[in-house]
Design a protein around this motif. Structure first.
Motif, PDB file in Angstrom:
ATOM      1  N   UNK A 120       0.821  -1.207   0.000  1.00  0.00           N
ATOM      2  CA  UNK A 120       0.000   0.000   0.000  1.00  0.00           C
ATOM      3  C   UNK A 120       0.861   1.268   0.000  1.00  0.00           C
ATOM      4  N   UNK A 121       1.844   1.314   0.873  1.00  0.00           N
ATOM      5  CA  UNK A 121       2.714   2.495   0.967  1.00  0.00           C
ATOM      6  C   UNK A 121       4.074   2.103   1.509  1.00  0.00           C
ATOM      7  N   UNK A 122       5.096   2.743   0.990  1.00  0.00           N
ATOM      8  CA  UNK A 122       6.456   2.592   1.490  1.00  0.00           C
ATOM      9  C   UNK A 122       7.112   3.966   1.374  1.00  0.00           C
ATOM     10  N   UNK A 123       7.805   4.454   2.391  1.00  0.00           N
ATOM     11  CA  UNK A 123       8.360   5.806   2.340  1.00  0.00           C
ATOM     12  C   UNK A 123       9.321   6.052   1.171  1.00  0.00           C
ATOM     13  N   UNK A 124      10.121   5.047   0.801  1.00  0.00           N
ATOM     14  CA  UNK A 124      11.055   5.235  -0.310  1.00  0.00           C
ATOM     15  C   UNK A 124      10.302   5.331  -1.627  1.00  0.00           C
ATOM     16  N   UNK A 125       9.320   4.443  -1.811  1.00  0.00           N
ATOM     17  CA  UNK A 125       8.511   4.523  -3.039  1.00  0.00           C
ATOM     18  C   UNK A 125       7.727   5.832  -3.080  1.00  0.00           C
ATOM     19  N   UNK A 126       7.217   6.238  -1.953  1.00  0.00           N
ATOM     20  CA  UNK A 126       6.462   7.484  -1.875  1.00  0.00           C
ATOM     21  C   UNK A 126       7.325   8.670  -2.311  1.00  0.00           C
ATOM     22  N   UNK A 127       8.597   8.650  -1.916  1.00  0.00           N
ATOM     23  CA  UNK A 127       9.497   9.748  -2.271  1.00  0.00           C
ATOM     24  C   UNK A 127       9.701   9.852  -3.780  1.00  0.00           C
ATOM     25  N   UNK A 128       9.893   8.710  -4.466  1.00  0.00           N
ATOM     26  CA  UNK A 128      10.100   8.768  -5.914  1.00  0.00           C
ATOM     27  C   UNK A 128       8.790   9.090  -6.627  1.00  0.00           C
TER      28      UNK A 128
END
Length: 377
Positions: A46-54
């Motif tokens: 659903x969400x991951x901080x590293x993926x969210x950043x890109x």
């Protein structure tokens, strides 16, 4: 800020620690403190901080409200196509990437989603292809592999008049050179494997939307379908993005030199590159993009010459893909468009003597010298 500055200053700092490189959050799940109130992150699909950043970085560069990172370019395209339902109709540019053609004609057709392929360089042809149940317009410009140019502003106006959304594969241009959302389009797609990452070491894809409601629909599909980008690959794309401007500028300079050289060679029948003034759609492209990019295609005088060039190149890898720091030379008939039946390829002008070249960061003169030796020996 200009786009070159925004490339450097998007997603560069970790809010929790101040680290100028966002950490790789290599985790599948996140501990919760309350039964009643979960934190922002619970499960990494659903969400991951590293993926969210890109995702945020690519969205900002495209001028969108929200971005979504996927496990491949085709995962991004296929997920976006899940916006449509059985009985819907799509208008698609005929000179489309072979993988897109394959998924439309062999998978989504089975779900009752119909596609009509048209010469989208002609707005009248786009208009004529619309039906009462047309819900989407899918475009590439410059297209793969013949670099056809589509007037995105005119095309999106047609789609809006019919209540349809416009999806644009912007892989060749990247947001550094072209931003379709600013031209009225609704959803931008990328094979981030190519120029966005730029180092031939990640498979990834992106979708970016302008409208928040459309973003909610894509978000639901991304989470439900689950074809998400992992944290390590997300971090590699973040790192690759930092050099997007300098890579695109240098590769583009090389492509312009090579295209001009090819145009004067007797064993080269035709060159497809929007940086040449006689390229069809040159004026349209100059109006909607800030450069011609680093990819060009050309046809040679014989299959023998074509084979000699493809198999003899050492400074360009004979390989699938494009957009790396190394030059990549490919054979559309058996690579990017192998999924397209021979008759369909022939109808689109994708012949056996067609070569596609993605220019990397080598000295253009070295590439020209090697190509000259192989073509004219």
């Amino acid at each position: 800020m200009k786009i070159g500055t925004r490339i450097i200053h998007t997603g560069e700092t970790d809010e929790r620690t101040g680290a100028v490189s966002v950490p790789i959050y290599q985790t599948s799940t996140f501990a919760q403190k309350s039964v009643d109130h979960f934190g922002k992150y619970d499960y990494a699909r659903s969400d991951n901080p590293t993926r969210e950043a890109v995702e945020e970085a690519v969205a900002q560069l495209e001028g969108g409200s929200r971005g979504f990172a996927f496990a491949s370019g085709m995962a991004a395209i296929s997920s976006a196509l899940l916006l449509f339902s059985p009985g819907d109709h799509l208008v698609v540019c005929e000179d489309v990437y072979g993988g897109t053609f394959r998924v439309l004609t062999q998978l989504f057709s089975r779900l009752g989603i119909e596609s009509t392929f048209v010469d989208a360089t002609d707005p009248a042809a786009i208009e004529a292809a619309f039906k009462p149940h047309t819900k989407g317009l899918f475009l590439e410009t410059p297209s793969n592999p013949l670099m056809k140019i589509i007037d995105l502003a005119a095309a999106s106006r047609i789609a809006k008049a019919h209540g349809a959304i416009t999806l644009v594969d912007n892989t060749f241009m990247t947001p550094y050179l072209q931003r379709p959302l600013e031209l009225g389009c609704d959803l931008v797609l990328h094979s981030g494997t190519k120029f966005l990452n730029g180092h031939s070491d990640v498979i990834c894809g992106f979708a970016v939307v302008g409208d928040a409601e459309l973003g909610k629909r894509i978000r639901f599909i991304q989470n439900a379908f689950g074809a998400v980008l992992g944290p390590q690959d997300s971090w590699l794309v973040l790192r690759g993005l930092k050099t997007l401007k300098v890579r695109m500028e240098e590769s583009q300079r090389g492509a312009e030199k090579i295209a001009r050289w090819l145009a004067g060679e007797k064993r080269v029948d035709q060159v497809f590159y929007p940086g040449l003034k006689d390229h069809p759609g040159f004026d349209v492209h100059s109006r909607q993009a800030s450069g011609p990019g680093a990819v060009l295609s050309f046809t040679l005088d014989s299959l023998e010459t074509t084979r000699r060039l493809l198999e003899g190149m050492r400074l360009a890898s004979f390989a699938v893909s494009l957009g790396g720091v190394e030059s990549i030379i490919s054979y559309p008939a058996k690579m990017s468009h192998a999924a397209m039946p021979p008759a369909e390829r022939a109808a689109r002008g994708i012949g056996d003597n067609l070569v596609r070249l993605s220019v990397g960061l080598e000295d253009a003169e070295d590439l020209i010298e090697e190509m000259d030796r192989l073509i004219n020996c």
